[in-house]
Design a protein around this motif. Structure first.
Motif, PDB file in Angstrom:
ATOM      1  N   GLU A  12       0.831  -1.203   0.000  1.00  0.00           N
ATOM      2  CA  GLU A  12       0.000   0.000   0.000  1.00  0.00           C
ATOM      3  C   GLU A  12       0.867   1.255   0.000  1.00  0.00           C
ATOM      4  O   GLU A  12       0.551   2.242  -0.661  1.00  0.00           O
ATOM      5  N   GLN A  13       1.950   1.219   0.771  1.00  0.00           N
ATOM      6  CA  GLN A  13       2.839   2.372   0.835  1.00  0.00           C
ATOM      7  C   GLN A  13       3.514   2.625  -0.515  1.00  0.00           C
ATOM      8  O   GLN A  13       3.645   3.762  -0.947  1.00  0.00           O
ATOM      9  N   VAL A  14       3.942   1.562  -1.162  1.00  0.00           N
ATOM     10  CA  VAL A  14       4.608   1.698  -2.455  1.00  0.00           C
ATOM     11  C   VAL A  14       3.636   2.231  -3.507  1.00  0.00           C
ATOM     12  O   VAL A  14       3.976   3.121  -4.292  1.00  0.00           O
ATOM     13  N   LEU A  15       2.406   1.730  -3.515  1.00  0.00           N
ATOM     14  CA  LEU A  15       1.408   2.234  -4.463  1.00  0.00           C
ATOM     15  C   LEU A  15       1.109   3.711  -4.226  1.00  0.00           C
ATOM     16  O   LEU A  15       0.981   4.496  -5.176  1.00  0.00           O
ATOM     17  N   LEU A  16       1.002   4.089  -2.968  1.00  0.00           N
ATOM     18  CA  LEU A  16       0.772   5.495  -2.633  1.00  0.00           C
ATOM     19  C   LEU A  16       1.981   6.346  -3.035  1.00  0.00           C
ATOM     20  O   LEU A  16       1.828   7.450  -3.557  1.00  0.00           O
ATOM     21  N   MET A  17       3.171   5.809  -2.856  1.00  0.00           N
ATOM     22  CA  MET A  17       4.388   6.508  -3.268  1.00  0.00           C
ATOM     23  C   MET A  17       4.379   6.756  -4.777  1.00  0.00           C
ATOM     24  O   MET A  17       4.760   7.831  -5.234  1.00  0.00           O
ATOM     25  N   HIS A  18       3.907   5.784  -5.551  1.00  0.00           N
ATOM     26  CA  HIS A  18       3.799   5.949  -6.999  1.00  0.00           C
ATOM     27  C   HIS A  18       2.863   7.110  -7.338  1.00  0.00           C
ATOM     28  O   HIS A  18       3.184   7.947  -8.192  1.00  0.00           O
ATOM     29  N   LYS A  19       1.715   7.155  -6.679  1.00  0.00           N
ATOM     30  CA  LYS A  19       0.740   8.223  -6.947  1.00  0.00           C
ATOM     31  C   LYS A  19       1.312   9.598  -6.603  1.00  0.00           C
ATOM     32  O   LYS A  19       1.178  10.547  -7.365  1.00  0.00           O
ATOM     33  N   ILE A  20       1.929   9.682  -5.445  1.00  0.00           N
ATOM     34  CA  ILE A  20       2.492  10.962  -5.012  1.00  0.00           C
ATOM     35  C   ILE A  20       3.639  11.375  -5.924  1.00  0.00           C
ATOM     36  O   ILE A  20       3.793  12.546  -6.254  1.00  0.00           O
ATOM     37  N   SER A  21       4.432  10.419  -6.368  1.00  0.00           N
ATOM     38  CA  SER A  21       5.558  10.718  -7.270  1.00  0.00           C
ATOM     39  C   SER A  21       5.073  11.345  -8.570  1.00  0.00           C
ATOM     40  O   SER A  21       5.712  12.249  -9.110  1.00  0.00           O
ATOM     41  N   THR A  22       3.956  10.877  -9.058  1.00  0.00           N
ATOM     42  CA  THR A  22       3.374  11.466 -10.262  1.00  0.00           C
ATOM     43  C   THR A  22       3.028  12.932 -10.006  1.00  0.00           C
ATOM     44  O   THR A  22       3.281  13.793 -10.848  1.00  0.00           O
ATOM     45  N   ALA A  23       2.490  13.214  -8.830  1.00  0.00           N
ATOM     46  CA  ALA A  23       2.162  14.593  -8.472  1.00  0.00           C
ATOM     47  C   ALA A  23       3.419  15.445  -8.289  1.00  0.00           C
ATOM     48  O   ALA A  23       3.365  16.666  -8.385  1.00  0.00           O
ATOM     49  N   LEU A  24       4.553  14.796  -8.062  1.00  0.00           N
ATOM     50  CA  LEU A  24       5.826  15.509  -7.922  1.00  0.00           C
ATOM     51  C   LEU A  24       6.524  15.714  -9.269  1.00  0.00           C
ATOM     52  O   LEU A  24       7.697  16.022  -9.322  1.00  0.00           O
ATOM     53  N   SER A  25       5.791  15.488 -10.336  1.00  0.00           N
ATOM     54  CA  SER A  25       6.291  15.693 -11.701  1.00  0.00           C
ATOM     55  C   SER A  25       7.225  14.607 -12.205  1.00  0.00           C
ATOM     56  O   SER A  25       7.988  14.831 -13.139  1.00  0.00           O
ATOM     57  N   ILE A  26       7.168  13.426 -11.606  1.00  0.00           N
ATOM     58  CA  ILE A  26       7.880  12.285 -12.180  1.00  0.00           C
ATOM     59  C   ILE A  26       6.997  11.796 -13.326  1.00  0.00           C
ATOM     60  O   ILE A  26       5.811  11.525 -13.119  1.00  0.00           O
ATOM     61  N   PRO A  27       7.539  11.687 -14.537  1.00  0.00           N
ATOM     62  CA  PRO A  27       6.709  11.270 -15.677  1.00  0.00           C
ATOM     63  C   PRO A  27       6.026   9.922 -15.430  1.00  0.00           C
ATOM     64  O   PRO A  27       6.646   8.984 -14.921  1.00  0.00           O
ATOM     65  N   LEU A  28       4.754   9.859 -15.760  1.00  0.00           N
ATOM     66  CA  LEU A  28       3.941   8.671 -15.511  1.00  0.00           C
ATOM     67  C   LEU A  28       4.577   7.402 -16.075  1.00  0.00           C
ATOM     68  O   LEU A  28       4.568   6.362 -15.422  1.00  0.00           O
ATOM     69  N   ASP A  29       5.155   7.492 -17.263  1.00  0.00           N
ATOM     70  CA  ASP A  29       5.752   6.298 -17.873  1.00  0.00           C
ATOM     71  C   ASP A  29       7.060   5.883 -17.206  1.00  0.00           C
ATOM     72  O   ASP A  29       7.612   4.838 -17.518  1.00  0.00           O
ATOM     73  N   ASN A  30       7.546   6.690 -16.272  1.00  0.00           N
ATOM     74  CA  ASN A  30       8.800   6.395 -15.595  1.00  0.00           C
ATOM     75  C   ASN A  30       8.648   6.202 -14.092  1.00  0.00           C
ATOM     76  O   ASN A  30       9.616   5.911 -13.410  1.00  0.00           O
ATOM     77  N   VAL A  31       7.448   6.381 -13.570  1.00  0.00           N
ATOM     78  CA  VAL A  31       7.222   6.359 -12.125  1.00  0.00           C
ATOM     79  C   VAL A  31       7.664   5.046 -11.498  1.00  0.00           C
ATOM     80  O   VAL A  31       8.365   5.046 -10.488  1.00  0.00           O
ATOM     81  N   GLU A  32       7.272   3.941 -12.065  1.00  0.00           N
ATOM     82  CA  GLU A  32       7.611   2.649 -11.458  1.00  0.00           C
ATOM     83  C   GLU A  32       9.120   2.448 -11.394  1.00  0.00           C
ATOM     84  O   GLU A  32       9.659   2.044 -10.358  1.00  0.00           O
ATOM     85  N   LYS A  33       9.804   2.765 -12.476  1.00  0.00           N
ATOM     86  CA  LYS A  33      11.262   2.592 -12.507  1.00  0.00           C
ATOM     87  C   LYS A  33      11.942   3.530 -11.507  1.00  0.00           C
ATOM     88  O   LYS A  33      12.850   3.118 -10.779  1.00  0.00           O
ATOM     89  N   VAL A  34      11.497   4.777 -11.444  1.00  0.00           N
ATOM     90  CA  VAL A  34      12.073   5.747 -10.514  1.00  0.00           C
ATOM     91  C   VAL A  34      11.819   5.317  -9.071  1.00  0.00           C
ATOM     92  O   VAL A  34      12.722   5.348  -8.233  1.00  0.00           O
ATOM     93  N   CYS A  35      10.604   4.896  -8.766  1.00  0.00           N
ATOM     94  CA  CYS A  35      10.276   4.474  -7.398  1.00  0.00           C
ATOM     95  C   CYS A  35      11.035   3.207  -7.008  1.00  0.00           C
ATOM     96  O   CYS A  35      11.501   3.092  -5.870  1.00  0.00           O
TER      97      CYS A  35
END
Length: 144
Positions: A95-118
């Motif tokens: 749950e924490q990792v999924l929430l981190m993905h969502k928040i990362s998108t809001a931090l301007s991490i490109p959607l297509d790169n969020v999983e790799k960055v996280c």
């Protein structure tokens, strides 16, 4: 009100929103562990969150919107804090990792790169890298 006052209040709103994001990750499993509490306290001090603001965020973190910073380095620093919170209780919760993905998108991490960055962020924090090393590595991953 001067321009510097407006900037300061806007900056504080960003910090408050970021603190709320960190709280959301801490509370995602329904409890705040001792390690998470310590990290929340440190983060609140670093972000100049008052005691009353701290209590309000704990009561309702969803009431504080994510206001992404303008600078890329600031976004990476926020990602670093979020990732540290994922590890604060000594375990990684889905749950924490999924929430981190969502928040990362809001931090301007490109959607297509969020999983790799996280994933890289988790790896870096798991290996106890400091913020400078973390920032350099995330920039490399996000540039690909």
């Amino acid at each position: 009100m001067s321009i510097s006052d407006l900037y300061a209040s806007g900056k504080h709103k960003q910090e408050l929103g970021h603190f709320a994001s960190v709280v959301k990750i801490a509370m995602s499993n329904g409890i705040i562990s001792e390690g998470e509490q310590k990290l929340l306290d440190r983060t609140a001090r670093k972000l100049n969150i008052s005691e009353s603001e701290y209590k309000n965020v704990l009561k309702n973190p969803d009431a504080f919107p994510i206001n992404p910073p303008i600078g890329y380095d600031e976004s990476i620093e926020r990602l670093y804090r979020l990732t540290k919170m994922v590890f604060a209780d000594g375990q990684i919760d889905k749950e924490q990792v999924l929430l981190m993905h969502k928040i990362s998108t809001a931090l301007s991490i490109p959607l297509d790169n969020v999983e790799k960055v996280c994933d890289e962020a988790i790896h870096l924090v798991m290996n106890d890298n400091d913020l400078d090393t973390f920032t350099e590595a995330i920039k490399k991953v996000n540039a690909v």
